[in-house]
Design an enzyme around this catalytic site. Structure first.
Site, mmCIF file in Angstrom:
data_model
loop_
_atom_site.group_PDB
_atom_site.id
_atom_site.type_symbol
_atom_site.label_atom_id
_atom_site.label_comp_id
_atom_site.label_asym_id
_atom_site.label_seq_id
_atom_site.Cartn_x
_atom_site.Cartn_y
_atom_site.Cartn_z
ATOM 1 N N HIS A 202 -7.856 -1.911 0.301
ATOM 2 C CA HIS A 202 -8.578 -1.625 -0.952
ATOM 3 C C HIS A 202 -8.100 -0.335 -1.577
ATOM 4 O O HIS A 202 -7.990 -0.220 -2.793
ATOM 5 C CB HIS A 202 -10.069 -1.501 -0.676
ATOM 6 C CG HIS A 202 -10.567 -2.585 0.186
ATOM 7 N ND1 HIS A 202 -11.564 -2.442 1.101
ATOM 8 C CD2 HIS A 202 -10.161 -3.859 0.288
ATOM 9 C CE1 HIS A 202 -11.746 -3.554 1.727
ATOM 10 N NE2 HIS A 202 -10.908 -4.431 1.259
ATOM 11 N N ARG B 24 -9.079 -9.282 -10.840
ATOM 12 C CA ARG B 24 -9.620 -9.426 -9.478
ATOM 13 C C ARG B 24 -11.056 -8.905 -9.474
ATOM 14 O O ARG B 24 -11.283 -7.710 -9.315
ATOM 15 C CB ARG B 24 -8.790 -8.616 -8.495
ATOM 16 C CG ARG B 24 -7.374 -9.129 -8.270
ATOM 17 C CD ARG B 24 -6.649 -8.217 -7.299
ATOM 18 N NE ARG B 24 -5.504 -8.834 -6.679
ATOM 19 C CZ ARG B 24 -4.236 -8.558 -6.998
ATOM 20 N NH1 ARG B 24 -3.968 -7.696 -7.946
ATOM 21 N NH2 ARG B 24 -3.244 -9.160 -6.358
ATOM 22 N N ARG C 203 -10.853 -14.008 -12.029
ATOM 23 C CA ARG C 203 -10.831 -14.718 -10.754
ATOM 24 C C ARG C 203 -12.161 -14.468 -10.063
ATOM 25 O O ARG C 203 -12.602 -13.318 -9.952
ATOM 26 C CB ARG C 203 -9.698 -14.194 -9.881
ATOM 27 C CG ARG C 203 -9.762 -14.798 -8.485
ATOM 28 C CD ARG C 203 -8.583 -14.437 -7.673
ATOM 29 N NE ARG C 203 -8.708 -13.102 -7.095
ATOM 30 C CZ ARG C 203 -7.769 -12.547 -6.344
ATOM 31 N NH1 ARG C 203 -6.634 -13.196 -6.128
ATOM 32 N NH2 ARG C 203 -7.929 -11.348 -5.832
ATOM 33 N N GLU D 149 -2.476 -21.015 -3.502
ATOM 34 C CA GLU D 149 -2.102 -19.969 -2.541
ATOM 35 C C GLU D 149 -1.817 -20.538 -1.157
ATOM 36 O O GLU D 149 -1.509 -19.789 -0.236
ATOM 37 C CB GLU D 149 -3.230 -18.921 -2.446
ATOM 38 C CG GLU D 149 -3.530 -18.260 -3.772
ATOM 39 C CD GLU D 149 -4.560 -17.156 -3.651
ATOM 40 O OE1 GLU D 149 -4.166 -16.005 -3.467
ATOM 41 O OE2 GLU D 149 -5.769 -17.470 -3.753
ATOM 42 N N ARG E 289 1.074 -11.022 5.531
ATOM 43 C CA ARG E 289 1.456 -10.075 4.474
ATOM 44 C C ARG E 289 1.057 -8.641 4.811
ATOM 45 O O ARG E 289 1.521 -7.699 4.184
ATOM 46 C CB ARG E 289 0.852 -10.496 3.132
ATOM 47 C CG ARG E 289 -0.650 -10.435 3.081
ATOM 48 C CD ARG E 289 -1.216 -11.150 1.860
ATOM 49 N NE ARG E 289 -1.579 -10.241 0.796
ATOM 50 C CZ ARG E 289 -2.322 -10.574 -0.254
ATOM 51 N NH1 ARG E 289 -2.759 -11.817 -0.388
ATOM 52 N NH2 ARG E 289 -2.608 -9.713 -1.171
ATOM 53 N N CYS F 86 1.119 -15.129 -10.289
ATOM 54 C CA CYS F 86 0.468 -13.818 -10.380
ATOM 55 C C CYS F 86 0.582 -12.976 -9.106
ATOM 56 O O CYS F 86 -0.135 -12.007 -8.947
ATOM 57 C CB CYS F 86 -0.996 -13.970 -10.782
ATOM 58 S SG CYS F 86 -1.991 -14.828 -9.572
HETATM 59 C C1 PEP Z 1 -1.915 -13.534 -4.351
HETATM 60 O O1 PEP Z 1 -2.286 -13.919 -3.242
HETATM 61 O O2 PEP Z 1 -0.742 -13.617 -4.754
HETATM 62 C C2 PEP Z 1 -2.879 -12.916 -5.284
HETATM 63 C C3 PEP Z 1 -2.543 -12.623 -6.519
HETATM 64 O O3 PEP Z 1 -4.100 -12.626 -4.801
HETATM 65 P P1 PEP Z 1 -4.434 -11.346 -3.871
HETATM 66 O O4 PEP Z 1 -3.185 -10.509 -3.808
HETATM 67 O O5 PEP Z 1 -5.560 -10.664 -4.521
HETATM 68 O O6 PEP Z 1 -4.756 -11.997 -2.585
HETATM 69 MG MG MG Z 2 -4.395 -14.142 -2.853
#
Ligand code: PEP
Ligand code: MG
Length: 747
Positions: free
Chosen positions: A364, A471, A507, A606, A640, A677
């Site tokens: 965050h 977001r 979102r 996703e 990630r 995105c």
């Molecule tokens: C993603 O997963 O690419 C995305 C835009 O959402 P977040 O990074 O908020 O998980």
């Molecule tokens: Mg995501």
């Protein structure tokens, strides 16, 4: 002496203190200290090894080994017994050194005559500065008391080193915290910053590691602990009836503050001759060393609590205070082990840069730093122990590099780079209003990602055509309690007002995984990224979903509204969510609220599964946005958040691009608007390849719009497609080398 009889270790510490107060130069002092220790412990050898650089230990003083070896004998971290002590941060105590694991014979030292070996790390706050060794001919293990006494001496040596007591000739003896250091970490928010260190939690400097009067020190410690306990009890009182998790943390604090073991160990150290603050720091140092080895997250948290408590105790004992954000230096660069989003928002835009010892790219705090466009580097080991308040520091957020107390040449090169960057920014400003049309006439829409009100001014300054991803969870994450519907209505209204006639894709809450709401019951999951998150939580907790949908509808108040559901893995999840939208609309209508003039409801793709959903799903959704960050982690099965694997797989990998191409084709059949995105949309080369694969809307951080647009304007997508096709045809794993090569010759 307060105790009447003076123990051997107290005598040694007293002599060390006299040594510290003497006029002697660094090397002379070190030589005398080795002599004192050998004499006191009655061992034939005492040697001090200090780090010459991050990886090399150097014999800096010895009593008993060959004097010619001083400043000549060196070993790498982990090499030989000394290197082993430094690497593990643990004591090595053996009666038969040559047969011990890792032993390395150093002929120049003449140490072959000595059988027994005791090495203890010289550590300060978890940072290993060197190794203190005693050796003797007689083959015997050193007793637990001897080990303990040597640890206490090592602690004092660490404090002396910190205070510059060994400063003199030779690089190994140059003062700590004055040399220039370059540290590397992970780039989390691009940009460069030059400024001065501001420690979020300033380190306390102990100037009196050794004390004369143990009674007095015990009293000081017990008074300070009492003050600490009262403070914790007060915090507990205030928090009663409040947040449960915060209470749990405070309870744990109280438990430590009342821990008899903690107190006893500190009292033992004082009895040996340490001052109260040095005793606290010794405990803290050991807890930090343990923290580096413990993997269990619960235990790590508890050790972090203990660390925090020790800091408080040290502040009480030394009177060196907290920061309270009052006297920030000019151009402050925040240094912290970790920081929460709330604290970061309090500092706000006053910060020029942020460097975190821990942190992570998806945390965050990172999201907030990005929203505020503050260069951020995470995972920078040792930064909190190396940096001192006010130090000159350069932060390279593009490459994840930090220069602390840099040399002039580094400063010049850095400033040149910043100037070049500023020039590029001017160039980007000049194309801000230019529509993004490639050389072969493809119109690409560049929109931005946002999450806080603070992001919205970027809509104007970046030239973004709208907000492709808002977001909404950020506003939930930075609070201590669930926001009320009326508050959400106001927030969303402000977002829509600021956007004017530009489209904003809201979102719905994407919580779970790494985004944990502090006020929602935490569910322990073995794999949170694959767990109860995003739309899964929304569908199971309909109340929260409905409240957010209502807030969005009311905020729109007749204006067009775009809603997107995150992490849809199968068609029915989207259908259920859409059903909930329809239900909410009916309810709002009955209540007499004005409905949006136009409503679009989309899904984020996703998970690979959604790419293979029935074609009907593609017809049902109003639009799809590929969340490349998550999609990539599931496509390659590479977390990630995990630095070990995060960068292993390339977005321009042929398999991934083929999958993207397939989604583009499916959307073309059903005429479903498609965007991308994830972070990759903001990287020029990746953006170019995504556009070449057919992506027509890219949503990215505002700062990326200029560089991406600049490249797209100069490029011919047909040519890029051909380069990609040829690379695929040749069977290459990633098209990146081919595309980069082509770019070098083209634009
Ligand atoms: C993603 O997963 O690419 C995305 C835009 O959402 P977040 O990074 O908020 O998980
Ligand atoms: Mg995501």
């Amino acid at each position: 002496m307060a105790d009447g009889t003076e123990t051997e270790s107290r005598k040694l510490l007293r002599r060390l203190r006299e040594e510290m107060a003497s006029e002697a130069a660094g090397q002379e002092r070190l030589d005398r200290i080795t002599h004192l220790i050998a004499d006191s412990i009655r061992s034939e050898v005492c040697s001090i090894y200090l780090f010459r650089d991050q990886d090399t230990l150097e014999l800096c003083a010895t009593e008993g080994l060959s004097p010619e070896a001083v400043h000549k004998t060196r070993m790498r971290m982990g090499e030989g017994l000394v290197g082993r002590v430094a690497k593990s941060g643990k004591v090595v105590n053996t009666a038969n050194a040559p047969s011990a694991k890792g032993f390395r014979y150093m002929p120049e030292t003449g140490e072959e005559r000595f059988s027994s070996f005791l090495g203890v790390p010289v550590q300060r706050l978890g940072e290993t500065l060197g190794v203190l060794v005693v050796q003797s001919r007689e083959a015997r293990e050193f007793t637990a008391d001897e080990v303990y006494a040597l640890e206490v001496v090592a602690m004092v040596l660490a404090e002396m080193a910190e205070l510059g007591a060994f400063v003199g000739e030779g690089a190994a003896l140059s003062p700590l915290h004055q040399q220039s250091v370059q540290l590397s970490g992970g780039p989390a928010q691009e940009g460069s910053a030059e400024g001065h260190v501001w420690l979020h939690e300033p380190r306390v400097v102990v100037t009196n590691p050794i004390a004369e009067d143990p009674h007095r020190e015990r009293e000081r410690l017990s008074d300070a602990v009492e003050e600490l306990r009262v403070g914790v009890d007060k915090m507990l009182e205030i928090s009663q009836g409040g947040d449960k998790e915060q209470l749990q943390v405070l309870e744990a604090y109280r438990m430590f503050a009342n821990s008899k073991g903690w107190m006893r160990r500190m009292e033992e150290d004082i009895a040996l001759g340490l001052s109260a603050e040095a005793a606290v720091e010794k405990e803290q140092s050991q807890a930090r060393a343990r923290m580096g080895q413990v993997t269990d997250p619960y235990l790590r948290e508890r050790l972090a609590d203990l660390d925090d408590l020790s800091n408080r105790l040290l502040r009480i004992l030394t009177g060196q205070g907290g920061t309270n954000g009052k006297d920030l230096p000019p151009d402050p660069i925040l240094i912290a082990r970790n920081i929460g989003p709330g604290d970061l928002l309090e500092y706000g835009r006053s910060l020029k840069g942020i460097v975190l010892e821990e942190g992570s790219v998806g945390s965050h705090a990172t999201i907030v730093a990005r929203a505020l466009a503050i260069p951020l580097v995470v995972h920078v080991g040792r930064i909190t122990t190396e940096a001192l308040n006010g130090d000159h520091i350069l932060v390279d957020g593009d490459n994840g590099v930090v220069h602390l107390r840099p040399e002039d040449t580094v400063v010049t090169a850095f400033r040149d780079k910043v100037a070049m960057h500023a020039k590029a920014q001017e160039r980007y400003a000049s194309i801000r209003e230019t529509p993004t049309v490639t050389q072969d006439g493809a119109r690409i829409s560049l929109v931005m990602n946002a999450g806080l009100m603070a992001d919205l001014p970027s809509l104007g300054t970046s030239g973004a055509e709208g907000v492709g991803l808002f977001r909404t969870e950020l506003q939930f994450l930075v609070r201590n309690q669930m926001p009320k519907r009326s508050e959400l209505v106001m927030q969303y209204q402000r977002v829509l007002d600021a956007a004017g006639d530009k489209r904003v894709v809201f979102r719905t809450l994407d919580i779970g995984s790494d985004k944990v709401l502090p006020y929602m019951k935490h569910v322990d999951e073995p794999n949170p990224a694959l767990g109860w998150r995003a739309i899964r939580v929304g569908l199971d907790k309909r109340g929260v979903m409905r409240m957010q949908l209502q807030a969005l509808l009311r905020a729109a108040n007749g204006r067009p509204l775009t809603i997107m559901f995150p992490f849809v893995a199968q068609a029915d999840e989207f259908r259920e969510a859409r059903w909930e939208v329809n239900k909410t609309i009916e309810r709002e209508k009955k209540l007499g609220h004005v409905l949006p003039e136009k409503l679009e409801v989309g899904a984020m793709l996703e998970t690979p599964s959604l790419g293979f959903a029935p074609q009907k799903f593609f017809e049902e959704v109003d639009f799809i946005s590929i969340g490349g960050n998550d999609l990539k982690q599931f496509f390659f099965a590479a977390d990630r958040e995990n630095e070990l694997v995060r960068r292993r797989y390339d977005t321009l990998n042929v398999s991934f691009l083929s999958f993207i191409e397939r989604i583009v084709e499916r959307c073309e059949i059903s005429k479903t608007p498609l965007s991308f995105c994830g972070e990759d949309a903001g990287r020029p080369v990746e953006a170019l390849c995504l556009a070449a694969m057919g992506m027509r809307t890219l949503s990215m951080r505002p700062a990326s719009i200029g560089p991406v647009k600049s490249l797209l304007l100069r490029s011919n997508l047909q040519d890029v497609r051909k380069i990609i096709a040829d690379s695929r045809h040749r069977g290459e794993q990633s098209v990146r080398p081919a595309v980069m090569d082509w770019l070098r010759h083209q634009v």
